[in-house]
Design an enzyme around this catalytic site. Structure first.
Site, mmCIF file in Angstrom:
data_model
loop_
_atom_site.group_PDB
_atom_site.id
_atom_site.type_symbol
_atom_site.label_atom_id
_atom_site.label_comp_id
_atom_site.label_asym_id
_atom_site.label_seq_id
_atom_site.Cartn_x
_atom_site.Cartn_y
_atom_site.Cartn_z
ATOM 1 N N CYS A 1 -1.219 2.316 -37.538
ATOM 2 C CA CYS A 1 -2.416 2.501 -38.359
ATOM 3 C C CYS A 1 -3.549 1.591 -37.895
ATOM 4 O O CYS A 1 -4.704 2.006 -37.804
ATOM 5 C CB CYS A 1 -2.101 2.267 -39.831
ATOM 6 N N CYS B 1 0.844 -1.206 0.000
ATOM 7 C CA CYS B 1 0.000 0.000 0.000
ATOM 8 C C CYS B 1 0.874 1.250 0.000
ATOM 9 O O CYS B 1 1.742 1.413 0.856
ATOM 10 C CB CYS B 1 -0.918 0.002 1.211
#
Lengths: 70, 420
Positions: free
Chosen positions: B385, B135
């Protein structure tokens, strides 16, 4: 000139030397690309090419590997 | 139905889907509700000295209409007394003896603190322990969580202390807020960890309010960094799992965590070496019943693949993950545009022209209609693309015949070393 055409030109220069009996002797790479030194198999003549395109640098490397393996 | 059960370092569960230690596993009511829905296991919200939380705890990034593409929290570990949690764990385990309950733990880096909590937690019948060394917010300011998890020697030492007292398998949960997670993973293994789990959340600030100039979220006008998770972090987590899975010195099972939102994500983590997965954000977004689709989807997938047990596919993609220097420089792909499907939006042309290799031409046919065509010889196979194309199937990346045998960068450099 497109990069592909530049590659074809450089590839042709390499192929010409290989066809004429030259082998890659040494390669110096720096910021400007690769300087490939060729030595004739029989006569010992030296020639040098300045190879700039990425595909041609791959190409002579493949030839060098085949040369080492052959 | 395929066998979906797993055995992670001795912790058995009926399926690979565990709820991660987080708000969804805060109480017995929630965990039992999750097990009723079909979850195979739960890592109880981290136990330790009960903390105090602030109000305004979560924030999320919405991206182009997708809610909760990324999620952030500044909530700390449990704020309930240990005895309350232990009573509920005991009751839940009694009601669901075949489901996995793992206690997430976080205490100060002191041997006696770890020994005390391990003994008390194991007494109520948990199936395993998960050490929260991950954490990144709040507790880290007090020397716990990721503050511990970023120091390999502390990871090793605390794991060792836990193993001195533990009778159940010990999972070490790692922080991604580190340059190389394999270093702390190795430290955990050296300390005796039975398994590792990753990733915990990533340090994050979700945003700044343009009107008030407050942080998002803010607490009475002040903010602090939180922990980032959700779909946006999945690629980061998947890489970290894969890096650990392919490291021969990290020889323990992995519990994969980080942006897993559906059965497909879970399969990716399992193929990349995770024995099971933990999920939080998707459950917070959609509720516990997402597990139904996950189990059904996973079962169908295995059936389609002709696999009878999930364990058969664990790590199957790991050998395909390597270093860049081992990739074939002579392998080529190129884009092909299907003009029957293409809508001529020109996004591929613009992307290629402005930001890639200028190999998509805008042409006009004999009928006067414009069309797009890739100059294959100039295409480097970057995929851009196809990535920006809004129409499925309009652009396909196609393998082109290699003119030279395979050659990696490492092969090439070795060959060049012979020519000096």
């Amino acid at each position: 000139m497109s990069e592909y055409k530049e590659f074809l030109t450089e590839k042709e220069q390499i192929d010409d030397l290989i066809r004429s009996g030259y082998r890659i002797q040494s390669v110096i790479e720096n910021l400007d690309g690769a300087f490939v030194n060729f030595t004739h198999k029989d006569q010992g003549h030296c020639k040098s090419l300045h190879i700039g395109t990425a595909n041609a640098r791959k190409y002579f490397s493949s030839i060098l590997m085949q040369q080492n393996n052959g | 139905m395929a066998d979906l059960s797993i055995n992670l370092a001795g912790i058995k569960s009926p399926n690979p889907f565990w709820l991660a230690s987080a708000p969804p596993t805060n109480s017995g009511y929630q965990v039992q509700r999750a097990f009723d829905a079909g979850w195979g296991g739960a890592v109880w919200k981290t136990l330790g000295d009960p903390i105090l939380n602030v109000s305004s705890r979560f924030a999320a990034v919405s991206f182009n209409g997708q809610r909760v593409a990324g999620f952030n929290n500044i909530e700390l570990i449990t704020d309930r007394p240990l005895e309350v949690n232990l009573k509920e764990i005991y009751e839940t385990k009694k009601r669901f003896p075949n489901h996995a309950i793992i206690a997430s733990l976080m205490v100060e880096p002191k041997q006696e603190k770890w020994h005390e909590i391990v003994k008390r937690v194991e007494d109520v019948g948990v199936d395993g322990l998960e050490l929260n060394f991950g954490c990144p917010h709040g507790m880290a300011e007090r020397g716990m969580g990721s503050a511990s998890g970023q120091v390999p020697s502390l990871v090793e030492k605390q794991t060792y202390w836990v193993k001195e007292a533990a009778r159940t398998p010990v999972i070490v949960k790692l922080t991604p807020n580190i340059t190389d997670i394999t270093v702390t993973a190795e430290a955990a293994v050296n300390g005796g960890a039975d398994a590792i789990s990753m990733i915990n959340t990533i340090n994050s600030l979700m945003g700044v309010d343009l009107d008030t100039w407050n942080t998002i979220p803010h607490v009475a006008g002040k903010g602090a960094h939180g922990g980032y998770c959700g779909p946006a972090v999945k690629p980061i987590a998947l890489n970290m799992v894969a890096e650990c899975a392919r490291n021969p010195r990290i020889s323990v099972p992995i519990s994969g965590i980080g942006g897993i939102s559906n059965w497909q994500d879970a399969v990716e983590f399992i193929l990349m070496g995770a024995t099971g997965v933990q999920i939080c954000t998707a459950a917070m977004h959609h509720g516990f019943r997402i597990i139904e689709d996950m189990i059904e989807g996973l079962d169908h997938y295995l059936e389609q693949k002709g696999v009878s047990s999930l364990t058969e596919i664990i790590g199957k993609s790991v050998p395909r993950y390597s270093d860049w220097g081992n990739l074939d420089l002579n392998y080529n792909i190129a884009a092909q545009i299907n003009t029957d499907v293409c809508i001529n939006c020109n996004k591929c042309h613009i992307a290629c022209e402005d930001t890639s290799h200028q190999c998509i031409d805008m042409l006009t046919g004999e009928d006067g209609r414009s069309y797009l065509k890739v100059r294959e010889e100039d295409c480097v196979g970057c995929n851009l693309c196809a990535i920006v194309c809004p129409v499925d199937g309009a652009i396909t990346m196609v393998e082109t015949a290699a003119s030279q045998p395979p050659m990696t960068w490492n092969d090439r450099q070795a060959a060049l070393n012979t020519a000096k």
